[in-house]
Write an enzyme that holds these catalytic residues in place. Structure first.
Site, PDB file in Angstrom:
ATOM      1  N   ASP A  56       0.834  -1.182   0.000  1.00 28.11           N
ATOM      2  CA  ASP A  56       0.000   0.000   0.000  1.00 28.11           C
ATOM      3  C   ASP A  56       0.878   1.245   0.000  1.00 28.11           C
ATOM      4  O   ASP A  56       1.645   1.484   0.934  1.00 28.11           O
ATOM      5  CB  ASP A  56      -0.875  -0.050   1.253  1.00 28.11           C
ATOM      6  CG  ASP A  56      -1.889   1.054   1.264  1.00 28.11           C
ATOM      7  OD1 ASP A  56      -2.445   1.343   0.199  1.00 28.11           O
ATOM      8  OD2 ASP A  56      -2.107   1.649   2.328  1.00 28.11           O
ATOM      9  N   THR A  89      -2.930   5.673  -4.524  1.00 29.57           N
ATOM     10  CA  THR A  89      -1.818   6.417  -3.908  1.00 29.57           C
ATOM     11  C   THR A  89      -0.517   6.175  -4.668  1.00 29.57           C
ATOM     12  O   THR A  89       0.231   7.116  -4.918  1.00 29.57           O
ATOM     13  CB  THR A  89      -1.622   6.013  -2.439  1.00 29.57           C
ATOM     14  OG1 THR A  89      -1.489   4.608  -2.363  1.00 29.57           O
ATOM     15  CG2 THR A  89      -2.790   6.447  -1.599  1.00 29.57           C
ATOM     16  N   THR A  90      -0.272   4.915  -5.033  1.00 32.49           N
ATOM     17  CA  THR A  90       0.966   4.618  -5.745  1.00 32.49           C
ATOM     18  C   THR A  90       0.974   5.325  -7.093  1.00 32.49           C
ATOM     19  O   THR A  90       1.969   5.935  -7.486  1.00 32.49           O
ATOM     20  CB  THR A  90       1.118   3.102  -5.947  1.00 32.49           C
ATOM     21  OG1 THR A  90       0.841   2.462  -4.707  1.00 32.49           O
ATOM     22  CG2 THR A  90       2.514   2.739  -6.397  1.00 32.49           C
ATOM     23  N   ASP A 382      -9.504   0.035   1.938  1.00 32.59           N
ATOM     24  CA  ASP A 382      -9.385   0.780   0.686  1.00 32.59           C
ATOM     25  C   ASP A 382     -10.523   0.406  -0.252  1.00 32.59           C
ATOM     26  O   ASP A 382     -11.128   1.279  -0.880  1.00 32.59           O
ATOM     27  CB  ASP A 382      -8.036   0.480  -0.001  1.00 32.59           C
ATOM     28  CG  ASP A 382      -6.882   1.178   0.698  1.00 32.59           C
ATOM     29  OD1 ASP A 382      -7.149   1.976   1.618  1.00 32.59           O
ATOM     30  OD2 ASP A 382      -5.719   0.926   0.321  1.00 32.59           O
TER      31      ASP A 382
HETATM   32  P1  ADP Z   1      -2.569   2.348  -6.434  1.00 27.82           P
HETATM   33  O1  ADP Z   1      -2.002   2.636  -5.079  1.00 27.82           O
HETATM   34  O2  ADP Z   1      -2.219   3.424  -7.405  1.00 27.82           O
HETATM   35  O3  ADP Z   1      -4.005   2.018  -6.415  1.00 27.82           O
HETATM   36  P2  ADP Z   1      -2.160  -0.403  -7.145  1.00 27.82           P
HETATM   37  O4  ADP Z   1      -0.986  -1.221  -6.758  1.00 27.82           O
HETATM   38  O5  ADP Z   1      -3.455  -0.685  -6.490  1.00 27.82           O
HETATM   39  O6  ADP Z   1      -1.752   1.099  -6.955  1.00 27.82           O
HETATM   40  O7  ADP Z   1      -2.319  -0.532  -8.718  1.00 27.82           O
HETATM   41  C1  ADP Z   1      -3.344   0.123  -9.417  1.00 27.82           C
HETATM   42  C2  ADP Z   1      -3.185  -0.106 -10.897  1.00 27.82           C
HETATM   43  O8  ADP Z   1      -3.257  -1.494 -11.195  1.00 27.82           O
HETATM   44  C3  ADP Z   1      -4.301   0.559 -11.659  1.00 27.82           C
HETATM   45  O9  ADP Z   1      -3.768   1.204 -12.785  1.00 27.82           O
HETATM   46  C4  ADP Z   1      -5.194  -0.602 -12.067  1.00 27.82           C
HETATM   47  O10 ADP Z   1      -5.925  -0.359 -13.245  1.00 27.82           O
HETATM   48  C5  ADP Z   1      -4.180  -1.685 -12.263  1.00 27.82           C
HETATM   49  N1  ADP Z   1      -4.775  -3.030 -12.161  1.00 27.82           N
HETATM   50  C6  ADP Z   1      -5.458  -3.554 -11.124  1.00 27.82           C
HETATM   51  N2  ADP Z   1      -5.857  -4.829 -11.418  1.00 27.82           N
HETATM   52  C7  ADP Z   1      -5.415  -5.093 -12.657  1.00 27.82           C
HETATM   53  C8  ADP Z   1      -5.490  -6.241 -13.525  1.00 27.82           C
HETATM   54  N3  ADP Z   1      -6.123  -7.348 -13.156  1.00 27.82           N
HETATM   55  N4  ADP Z   1      -4.895  -6.137 -14.728  1.00 27.82           N
HETATM   56  C9  ADP Z   1      -4.256  -5.023 -15.099  1.00 27.82           C
HETATM   57  N5  ADP Z   1      -4.133  -3.927 -14.331  1.00 27.82           N
HETATM   58  C10 ADP Z   1      -4.705  -3.955 -13.130  1.00 27.82           C
END
Ligand code: ADP
Ligand code: MG
Length: 544
Positions: A56, A89-90, A382
């Protein structure tokens, strides 16, 4: 004329910008590898030796103990994002870092920071307008889409393993505390939802319960524990002998006097219990202590009492029971009594409390160990925020980098209409957004350059939902395949990334009262990609 102390340091103009940009980029690069479902976790060890394992972004940055002022501005991006949207956030931090990297190239071409800032502002505004244009509407009762939103937000986190079960719980939980306003909009009242964590069972056994779950024991074994129609009193006042004034001491000279003193105490406790009895309560949740003798009296009266109930539990019970918390037992009356039911789960050692007009729910999360359940809770929390935002905002976006590539494409078109150097900054902004699909691919071990080409081609051909399936490496309609994000979080991420980048770019002079770089410009020479030059990532050691 000397105006600064001996220890003071001053860095100006390009040096200041370079210094700040590299500090900010260092932070962004530290979290980048966690982005997406294939992102890695980080193990954070604080100065007390406590370990957190997480994916996170905001948790990582908060635990990193950063004390570089520029880096802290980037951490604030993550915190704002977490508060406003609960997710992204990331992405927000990574985009801020990439904006600064691209800005640095422009500064090197002698473009004035003011032009870059102006271009970034134009691009940020335009991109957010376009988010609204691209977004798909979602109804509060569109369970399937909301589950996709919840699952997307949980992927890559500890909550992922059981994400179907958990996404179902999250969506039901949020829908359960959603009310439709007169104007047709939906209001989610998260104060009516509480997460309770327990170890020892698997995450898949987690459940959604109506009302509150209180992890407490009765104060006395002889108390009844189950009430179908309970009169519940919430009390934030000790059921104990009132402390005498601090400086009065009691001199006991004779057994008689001692007895009198004890009788007085007994009478006081008896009176307090009588006040409870008179109020009609048969269950008391007390936030403070309950004296042994009072416990005995209460048991005799057939009243269930719980002491030292957590403040957060008291607040939640107040919501669930639609009641008040009495702070002075002397003033208690039957009006303060709430109606509900109380049940005891003897195996789990929990109380279940429901209000008469049932509202409020508890998500009981299970995990095998403390670390597992903590990370699970962060992920589910979240997801709850994200689903709640989606329900109240009513708009979703295609994930997997689809939205970023589409925005970049539209920004490049828009850049043609922007005059002067600002045009270059708008293009740099478009490039920065494409960092997201690039890093998603990189973190999945895929060829990011090839995939970005494919993605751009699909979007040029009119497929606005074309995103990356990180599991297969294919470009596909991510909206169809259920990789769905919430529009509000994306708008917020774009806005705060741009603001943070601009804040850093505006600085052309750093005047520090002490040493700027406590950990020194190590062998990495302040370059991004490591802790070097980021003064004081204390306590992190080699954990990153
Ligand atoms: P954040 O803190 O920005 O939410 P995450 O580690 O949760 O970071 O990653 C979010 C990103 O991962 C988003 O761009 C989302 O669209 C992408 N994402 C989530 N699940 C999938 C998936 N199954 N396939 C491709 N991209 C994904
Ligand atoms: Mg996320």
């Amino acid at each position: 004329m000397i105006i600064m102390g001996d220890d003071a340091q001053r860095v100006k103009d390009r040096d200041a910008q370079e210094y700040n940009i590299s500090a900010a980029r260092g932070v962004a690069e530290a979290v980048r590898s966690t982005l997406g479902p294939k992102g890695m976790d980080k193990m954070l060890v604080d100065s007390m030796g406590d370990v957190t394992i997480t994916n996170d972004g905001v948790t990582i940055l908060q635990e990193m103990d950063i004390d570089n002022p520029t880096a802290e501005m980037i951490v604030e991006v993550a915190e704002t994002q977490e508060d406003e949207a609960g997710d992204g956030t990331t992405s927000a931090v990574a985009i801020a870092g990439e904006l600064l990297k691209n800005a640095e190239d422009l500064l090197e071409q002698d473009i004035h920071p003011t032009a870059v800032i102006k271009g970034f502002n134009l691009a940020s505004e335009y991109a957010r307008d376009q988010v609204d244009d691209i977004a798909h509407d979602v109804d509060a009762d569109d369970t399937e889409t909301l589950q996709s939103v919840a699952e997307t937000s949980m992927t890559g986190k500890g909550a992922e393993l059981e994400k179907e079960v958990l996404a179902d719980l999250v969506v039901r939980a949020v829908q359960g505390v959603t009310v439709e306003a007169d104007d047709g909009s939906h209001v989610v009242d998260l104060a009516n939802l509480k997460i309770e964590t327990r170890t020892g069972r698997s995450a898949g056994e987690s459940e959604l319960l109506s009302g509150a779950v209180i992890d407490k024991d009765p104060v006395h074994d002889d108390m009844p524990t189950d009430f179908e129609d309970a009169n519940v009193l919430l009390l934030n006042d000790p059921i104990e002998v009132e402390e005498a004034d601090v400086d009065t001491s009691v001199n006991v000279d004779s057994p008689d006097q001692l007895q009198k003193f004890l009788d007085q105490e007994e009478a006081q406790l008896r009176e307090k219990v009588d006040q409870i009895v008179d109020s009609g309560a048969d269950v008391v949740f007390c936030q403070k202590g309950i004296d042994d003798l009072a416990q005995h009296y209460l048991a005799k009266e057939g009243i269930l009492a719980v002491r030292r109930t957590k403040k957060s539990d008291m607040k939640f019970l107040k919501n669930v029971l639609d009641s008040v918390i009495v702070t002075d037992l002397d003033s208690v009356s039957s009006e303060d009594i709430a109606r509900g039911s109380v049940r005891r789960d003897a195996d789990e050692e929990l109380f279940y409390v429901e209000g008469e007009d049932a509202h409020g729910a508890t998500l009981l999360l299970y995990g095998s160990t403390e670390h597992v359940v903590d990370e699970l809770e962060r992920g589910v929390n979240d997801a709850i925020d994200v689903v709640a935002t989606t329900v109240s905002d009513g708009r979703t976006l295609p994930g997997g980098g689809a939205i970023e590539v589409e925005l970049a494409r539209r920004l490049r078109d828009y850049a043609d209409s922007v005059s002067g150097r600002e045009q270059l900054a708008v293009e740099a902004f478009a490039d920065a957004l494409e960092l997201i699909p690039r890093v998603l691919a990189e973190n999945a071990g895929l060829d990011s350059i090839d995939l970005l080409v494919d993605l751009r081609a699909a979007h040029e051909a009119g497929d606005a939902n074309a995103g990356l399936n990180v599991f297969t490496g294919e470009v596909e309609d991510t909206f169809e395949t259920g990789v769905v994000e919430t529009a509000h979080a994306k708008e917020q991420a774009i806005a705060s990334a741009a603001e943070a980048a601009n804040l850093v770019l505006k600085i052309d002079d750093i005047i520090a009262a002490g040493d700027l770089s406590t950990s020194g410009d190590g062998d990495e020479g302040g370059a991004p990609g490591g802790a070097g030059g980021m003064g004081g990532m204390g306590g992190m050691g080699g954990a990153m």
